[in-house]
Design a protein around this motif. Structure first.
Motif, short mmCIF file in Angstrom:
data_model
loop_
_atom_site.label_atom_id
_atom_site.label_comp_id
_atom_site.label_asym_id
_atom_site.label_seq_id
_atom_site.Cartn_x
_atom_site.Cartn_y
_atom_site.Cartn_z
N GLU A 169 33.56 52.31 44.80
CA GLU A 169 32.90 53.63 44.75
C GLU A 169 32.25 53.87 43.39
O GLU A 169 31.18 54.48 43.31
CB GLU A 169 33.93 54.72 45.06
CG GLU A 169 33.34 56.12 45.17
CD GLU A 169 33.25 56.83 43.82
OE1 GLU A 169 32.30 57.63 43.65
OE2 GLU A 169 34.09 56.57 42.95
N ARG A 170 32.87 53.38 42.32
CA ARG A 170 32.29 53.57 41.00
C ARG A 170 31.22 52.52 40.70
O ARG A 170 30.26 52.79 39.99
CB ARG A 170 33.38 53.47 39.90
CG ARG A 170 34.48 54.48 39.98
CD ARG A 170 33.98 55.90 40.12
NE ARG A 170 33.06 56.27 39.06
CZ ARG A 170 31.96 57.01 39.26
NH1 ARG A 170 31.65 57.44 40.45
NH2 ARG A 170 31.19 57.31 38.24
N GLY A 171 31.39 51.29 41.19
CA GLY A 171 30.45 50.23 40.87
C GLY A 171 30.56 49.78 39.44
O GLY A 171 29.58 49.32 38.83
N ASN A 172 31.76 49.86 38.88
CA ASN A 172 31.97 49.51 37.48
C ASN A 172 31.87 47.99 37.28
O ASN A 172 32.13 47.21 38.19
CB ASN A 172 33.34 50.02 37.03
CG ASN A 172 33.51 49.98 35.53
OD1 ASN A 172 33.91 48.97 34.96
ND2 ASN A 172 33.21 51.09 34.87
N MET A 173 31.54 47.58 36.05
CA MET A 173 31.39 46.15 35.73
C MET A 173 32.69 45.39 35.81
O MET A 173 32.70 44.16 35.71
CB MET A 173 30.78 46.00 34.34
CG MET A 173 29.29 46.28 34.27
SD MET A 173 28.32 45.19 35.32
CE MET A 173 28.47 43.65 34.42
N LEU A 174 33.80 46.09 35.96
CA LEU A 174 35.07 45.39 36.18
C LEU A 174 35.00 44.52 37.43
O LEU A 174 35.74 43.55 37.56
CB LEU A 174 36.21 46.40 36.30
CG LEU A 174 37.63 45.82 36.42
CD1 LEU A 174 37.99 45.02 35.17
CD2 LEU A 174 38.65 46.92 36.65
N LEU A 175 34.10 44.86 38.36
CA LEU A 175 33.89 44.04 39.54
C LEU A 175 33.57 42.60 39.16
O LEU A 175 34.02 41.66 39.81
CB LEU A 175 32.74 44.61 40.38
CG LEU A 175 33.08 45.69 41.42
CD1 LEU A 175 31.80 46.32 41.96
CD2 LEU A 175 33.91 45.09 42.54
N LEU A 176 32.77 42.44 38.10
CA LEU A 176 32.39 41.09 37.66
C LEU A 176 33.40 40.50 36.69
O LEU A 176 33.56 39.28 36.63
CB LEU A 176 31.01 41.14 36.99
CG LEU A 176 29.84 41.58 37.87
CD1 LEU A 176 28.55 41.61 37.06
CD2 LEU A 176 29.69 40.65 39.06
N ALA A 177 34.08 41.33 35.93
CA ALA A 177 35.01 40.83 34.92
C ALA A 177 36.35 40.42 35.51
O ALA A 177 37.09 39.64 34.90
CB ALA A 177 35.24 41.89 33.84
N LEU A 178 36.68 40.93 36.68
CA LEU A 178 38.01 40.70 37.26
C LEU A 178 38.22 39.24 37.64
O LEU A 178 39.30 38.67 37.41
CB LEU A 178 38.19 41.59 38.49
CG LEU A 178 39.59 41.63 39.10
CD1 LEU A 178 40.61 42.13 38.09
CD2 LEU A 178 39.60 42.52 40.34
N LEU A 179 37.21 38.60 38.21
CA LEU A 179 37.37 37.22 38.68
C LEU A 179 37.64 36.23 37.54
O LEU A 179 38.56 35.42 37.64
CB LEU A 179 36.15 36.80 39.49
CG LEU A 179 35.91 37.60 40.77
CD1 LEU A 179 34.70 37.07 41.52
CD2 LEU A 179 37.13 37.56 41.68
N PRO A 180 36.87 36.25 36.44
CA PRO A 180 37.21 35.34 35.34
C PRO A 180 38.57 35.64 34.71
O PRO A 180 39.24 34.73 34.23
CB PRO A 180 36.06 35.54 34.34
CG PRO A 180 35.40 36.80 34.72
CD PRO A 180 35.58 36.94 36.19
N LEU A 181 38.99 36.90 34.72
CA LEU A 181 40.31 37.23 34.19
C LEU A 181 41.40 36.59 35.05
O LEU A 181 42.37 36.02 34.52
CB LEU A 181 40.50 38.74 34.14
CG LEU A 181 41.87 39.25 33.69
CD1 LEU A 181 42.18 38.78 32.27
CD2 LEU A 181 41.96 40.76 33.79
N LEU A 182 41.24 36.66 36.37
CA LEU A 182 42.21 36.04 37.28
C LEU A 182 42.19 34.52 37.14
O LEU A 182 43.23 33.86 37.24
CB LEU A 182 41.93 36.45 38.72
CG LEU A 182 42.16 37.92 39.05
CD1 LEU A 182 41.76 38.22 40.49
CD2 LEU A 182 43.62 38.30 38.82
N TYR A 183 41.00 33.97 36.92
CA TYR A 183 40.91 32.51 36.74
C TYR A 183 41.67 32.09 35.49
O TYR A 183 42.40 31.09 35.49
CB TYR A 183 39.44 32.09 36.63
CG TYR A 183 39.25 30.59 36.52
CD1 TYR A 183 39.11 29.81 37.66
CD2 TYR A 183 39.24 29.96 35.28
CE1 TYR A 183 38.96 28.43 37.56
CE2 TYR A 183 39.08 28.59 35.17
CZ TYR A 183 38.95 27.83 36.32
OH TYR A 183 38.80 26.47 36.22
#
Length: 397
Positions: A169-183
């Motif tokens: 709903e927010r469309g925050n850039m955490l959408l893109l940052a979350l995957l490399p963090l999990l990796y």
């Protein structure tokens, strides 16, 4: 009363407690996580059907009156180039702004030149682009979680959880940052050198998108991996400096830091909380700085004591969410590295189970926005206390 006294005398309560704990611990935490998310989602759906449209919209920011606000405002700012930092006060690092600048190339030119970020509703191309962006992000999150956890049910539950819905709903850039963090969380201890190095690059990429996930690099110091820690800092610096030339050069980094400090200092959540306690701004600021220092010291203590990986990850997420500018329901996704570590290692004692329930609760409780902050603050306080107390014991791997 006599049978009851005999029952208590012979340790009946202890037997009941042990039987209950065996029953609870008989299932993996991942099993509970997925089932509770599905139950929570079902209860939320029933409530929405009973209340109507307002029951759905009221769990989001401003009742969806600022729908996708973080995404479109950021894209509109990034499209201005170097003016994004000097005129618009952008706090995103240059790498994030560069990606947003590329996104802006795919949006209608009339929308970008209109000057109103909220006018995206009038442009079909803008709506369709965000739809594709959101769907792609969720699919990548599902694939990533399923690959790491080897469990499609848990991956699906994660994608339907409340923090993910709020993040979309927010469309925050955490959408893109979350995957490399999990990796990074998955492969930083890999036996394969290539995967370990890619994990360091992934964390550097993540930190170059949002900055604050860099705190997770402290887990490397717990294993005394100093060289790898400094390589993460190097990757982050390179991925911040190089894209800055698209926005006027390294001066953009100084402007970004200045804007970020102003944004953090103006956080209203903590100010309002202190006002309720009857404290003036100066006293409240002093107490908050002292508390921030305490939680960061707790992270460093966990590193020095070589606490388990999940515990360091949990303390990093807890300390970050204590900052008013980061505190939000969608940023609760920062606990995913700690939860994934518990999913893989299983919960072996009461402390781990207690921390699991505290960290996982916001994923399956779909509360209206006005009711969200206080329960989250309470969960953070309880989790911080539990993690601090557990540091006194011998670390468990």
């Amino acid at each position: 009363m006599r049978p009851l006294r005999l029952f208590l005398k012979k340790g009946g309560l202890r037997c009941v407690k042990n039987a209950f704990l065996r029953r609870i611990c008989g299932k993996d935490p991942a099993w509970y996580f997925s089932r509770f998310v599905f139950v929570g989602l079902g209860l939320f759906a029933v409530r929405c059907l009973a209340v109507g449209g307002s029951g759905f919209s009221e769990i989001f920011h401003l009742g969806t009156n600022d729908l996708f606000g973080d995404f479109f405002a950021a894209v509109s700012d990034a499209a201005r180039g170097a003016a994004a930092y000097g005129e618009r006060g952008v706090i995103y690092p240059p790498l994030a702004n560069l990606l947003l600048l590329l996104f802006s190339r795919l949006l209608p030119r009339a929308y970008l030149t209109g000057g109103d970020a909220a006018a995206w509703r009038q442009y079909n191309g803008a709506v369709l682009f965000y739809l594709l962006f959101a769907v792609s992000s969720v699919l990548l999150l599902y694939v990533c979680a399923r690959h790491f956890l080897k469990d499609g049910t848990v991956a699906l539950a994660l994608c339907l959880s409340f923090p993910v819905c709020f993040l979309l709903e927010r469309g925050n850039m955490l959408l893109l940052a979350l995957l490399p963090l999990l990796y990074f969380a998955r492969y930083f201890e890999s036996e394969r050198p290539v995967l370990r190095e890619l994990a360091l690059v992934a964390l550097g990429f993540c930190a170059a998108l949002k900055l604050y996930p860099l705190l997770f690099s402290l887990v490397l110091l717990a294993s005394r991996r100093w060289r790898e820690f400094f390589r993460v800092l190097g990757y982050t610096a390179a991925l911040c400096v190089l894209p800055s030339f698209f926005f006027g050069g390294p001066l953009a980094l100084w402007l970004m830091a200045k804007n970020a400090f102003s944004f953090t200092a103006s956080g209203q959540n903590a100010t309002h909380f202190m006002a309720v306690l009857g404290l003036d701004a100066a006293t409240g600021t002093l107490l908050l700085c002292g508390f921030y220092f305490l939680v960061l010291c707790a992270v460093l203590l966990a590193v020095i004591l070589r606490a388990p990986t999940w515990q360091i990850f949990a303390l990093c997420a807890t300390s970050l969410l204590c900052f008013s500018s980061i505190f939000s329901a969608y940023n609760w996704l920062l606990f995913l590295p700690a939860l994934f570590a518990l999913f893989e290692g299983k919960c072996k004692n009461g402390v781990q189970w207690c921390c699991f329930w505290l960290m996982s609760a916001p994923f399956y409780v779909y509360l209206p926005k006005p009711w969200q902050d206080k329960p989250l603050i309470l969960l953070l306080a309880l989790l911080f206390a539990m993690l601090l107390l557990s540091l006194r014991k011998k670390p468990l791997t």
